[in-house]
Scaffold this active site. Structure first.
Site, short mmCIF file in Angstrom:
data_model
loop_
_atom_site.label_atom_id
_atom_site.label_comp_id
_atom_site.label_asym_id
_atom_site.label_seq_id
_atom_site.Cartn_x
_atom_site.Cartn_y
_atom_site.Cartn_z
N CYS A 1 5.27 4.62 19.03
CA CYS A 1 6.11 4.69 20.21
C CYS A 1 7.53 4.35 19.83
CB CYS A 1 5.57 3.72 21.25
SG CYS A 1 6.77 3.07 22.39
N THR B 1 10.30 -8.09 -11.30
CA THR B 1 9.60 -9.35 -11.50
C THR B 1 8.47 -9.49 -10.49
OG1 THR B 1 11.61 -10.31 -12.36
CG2 THR B 1 9.93 -11.87 -11.62
N SER C 1 -3.94 -2.74 -0.25
CA SER C 1 -2.84 -3.59 0.23
C SER C 1 -3.40 -4.96 0.55
CB SER C 1 -2.22 -2.96 1.47
OG SER C 1 -1.27 -3.85 2.03
N GLN D 1 -7.78 0.57 4.09
CA GLN D 1 -8.63 0.08 5.18
C GLN D 1 -10.07 -0.16 4.76
OE1 GLN D 1 -7.86 -1.14 7.98
NE2 GLN D 1 -5.73 -0.51 8.13
N HIS E 1 -2.27 -7.46 2.41
CA HIS E 1 -2.19 -8.06 3.76
C HIS E 1 -3.22 -7.50 4.75
CE1 HIS E 1 0.09 -5.09 6.34
NE2 HIS E 1 0.43 -4.61 5.17
N ASN F 1 -7.31 4.45 9.48
CA ASN F 1 -6.87 3.19 10.09
C ASN F 1 -6.92 3.21 11.61
OD1 ASN F 1 -4.71 5.02 9.02
ND2 ASN F 1 -3.46 3.86 10.46
N GLY G 1 0.82 -1.20 0.00
CA GLY G 1 0.00 0.00 0.00
C GLY G 1 0.85 1.26 0.00
N THR G 2 1.95 1.22 0.71
CA THR G 2 2.85 2.37 0.78
C THR G 2 3.36 2.73 -0.61
OG1 THR G 2 3.51 1.74 3.02
CG2 THR G 2 4.99 3.22 1.83
#
Ligand SMILES: *Cc1c(COP(=O)(O)O)cnc(C)c1O
Length: 409
Positions: free
Chosen positions: A327, A239, A201, A181, A203, A153, A74-75
């Site tokens: 964090c 590829t 994305s 999302q 995943h 998200n 997605g990035t």
């Protein structure tokens, strides 16, 4: 590896790969491992399967398969769309986005700023929504592209993408949406909505990590971001991640089959969890508008406690959830999303995001509802802060700072 049961409430970070998806992928790791660009049939037979997968993911967003480019994540899809829009219109140097995008966009925007572009981060209201009038006023003659996520998200807040797309169209500005999302949770129709670029994305949709999708509306100028071979009709070199692409196709099919039932079921689980937590634990608030919102997401502020401490105790109980905050070792930065909504840094540090998914059950919710209230009670008992107190929380001392960095995805 841990053997005990995991209660997974972090589906906005990543999702379990569906067994059906694994089954679809395995032959492309074990038997059909040829290069789809090869001239001989052992390789190029694989290309036909990639095209089938392309049709399946295209159907999920009602696109023409030729408008779909497979990327690595997605990035990359987000970066590629914004990069292409700006490079294709070199005299338009302004990028308009929101203050609550995923760090994939926020940090790319910061990079663009450093390299001489002008960037506007639109603020949000306290419920996480956008002021469309302000958005309209912020589109300038030199705006090259507008990027607004379909759904957030951290809070699950859904943005009025159709209206924003229409606004951009009326001003002749390209529009990109990060729909990572939203996929599998909301119906996505690029034709009705009229976006120029859209990112997904795999995943986040019960397929494997390392593959994404960029929708590019037909006849939109496109400048590749990854420059190399002629793969993806010259729009993305490298590829293909064959097995993951095949799995992505299968996951898109499953998502379409399941969406209606899942919307009802997951929404029911989420609402039961959220209503119970808000009712039984004092000094708790939901972050963001109740509706329109993703059916699976609940972000809750637990005042007078540190999210990191809650998450540590939940982890010991086998529960995976995440804080809205990024964090890093030695410093707790409150989430940029919650801060943009006007939460004080102190409240923002006490927020936990629960995100449910296809594999969550009533039993999972029961378990969390049993585990969490005593955890909050225990942490508040050692916290010297009375309700209403503002200032530096003394109970920071019991917060565990992890050595690694973790971000809400
Ligand atoms: C997870 C996520 C991304 C990044 O996707 P990756 O495939 O992990 O790079 C982008 N945007 C949103 C809204 C996300 O939730």
């Amino acid at each position: 590896m841990r053997q005990r049961k995991t209660y997974y409430f972090d589906n906005n970070a990543t999702t379990r790969v569906a067994p059906e998806v694994v089954d679809a992928m395995v032959p492309f790791l074990s038997e059909y491992w040829g290069n789809p660009s090869s001239a001989y049939s052992f390789g190029n037979q694989v290309a036909k399967h990639i095209e089938e997968a392309r049709s399946k993911v295209a159907a999920l967003i009602n696109a023409d398969p030729r408008e779909v480019v497979f990327t690595s994540c997605g990035t990359e899809s987000n970066n590629s769309a914004i990069h292409s829009a700006l490079v294709s219109n070199p005299n338009k140097r302004h990028f308009l986005t929101t203050a609550v995008e995923h760090s994939a966009n926020i940090n790319f925007a910061q990079f663009l700023k450093k390299s001489g572009h002008e960037v506007t981060f639109l603020p949000v209201e306290s419920d996480g929504s956008l002021d469309l009038h302000l958005l309209e006023k912020s589109i300038r003659p030199d705006t090259g592209v507008v990027s607004v996520m379909w759904a957030n998200n951290e809070t699950g807040v859904v943005f009025p993408i159709e209206e924003i797309a229409a606004l951009c169209r009326s001003k002749g500005v390209l529009f990109h949406t990060d729909a990572v999302q939203a996929a599998g949770k909301l119906p996505l129709d690029v034709k009705t909505v009229g976006v120029d670029f859209l990112s997904l994305s795999a995943h986040k949709l019960h397929a494997s990590k390392g593959v994404g999708l960029l929708y590019i509306k037909r006849r939109t100028k496109f400048q590749p971001y990854i420059i190399g071979g002629h793969q993806e009709r010259g729009r993305r070199g490298g590829t293909e991640n064959v097995a993951s692409i095949i799995g992505f196709g299968r996951a898109a099919e499953l998502a379409m089959d399941r969406m209606d039932d899942e919307d009802r079921r997951v929404r029911g689980l989420r609402d039961r969890l959220e209503n119970n937590l808000l009712k039984t634990i004092p000094n708790t608030v939901r972050n963001g508008a109740k509706e329109p919102r993703l059916p699976n997401t609940s972000s809750i502020a637990f005042d007078f406690v540190e999210a990191e401490a809650i998450l540590m105790l939940l982890d010991q109980a086998g529960v995976c959830a995440s804080s809205g905050s990024a964090c890093t070792t030695g410093s707790l930065d409150p989430s940029h999303v919650l801060t943009a909504m006007g939460l004080s840094p102190m409240r923002a540090r006490g927020c936990v995001r629960f995100s449910l998914g296809f594999y969550n059950t009533e039993e999972d919710v029961d378990y969390l509802l049993k585990q969490l209230p005593p955890i909050i009670e225990k942490l508040r008992a050692v916290s010297p802060l009375p309700p209403g107190h503002v200032g530096k929380p003394k109970h920071e001392a019991i917060t565990t700072r992890s050595q690694h960095e973790h971000t809400a995805n």
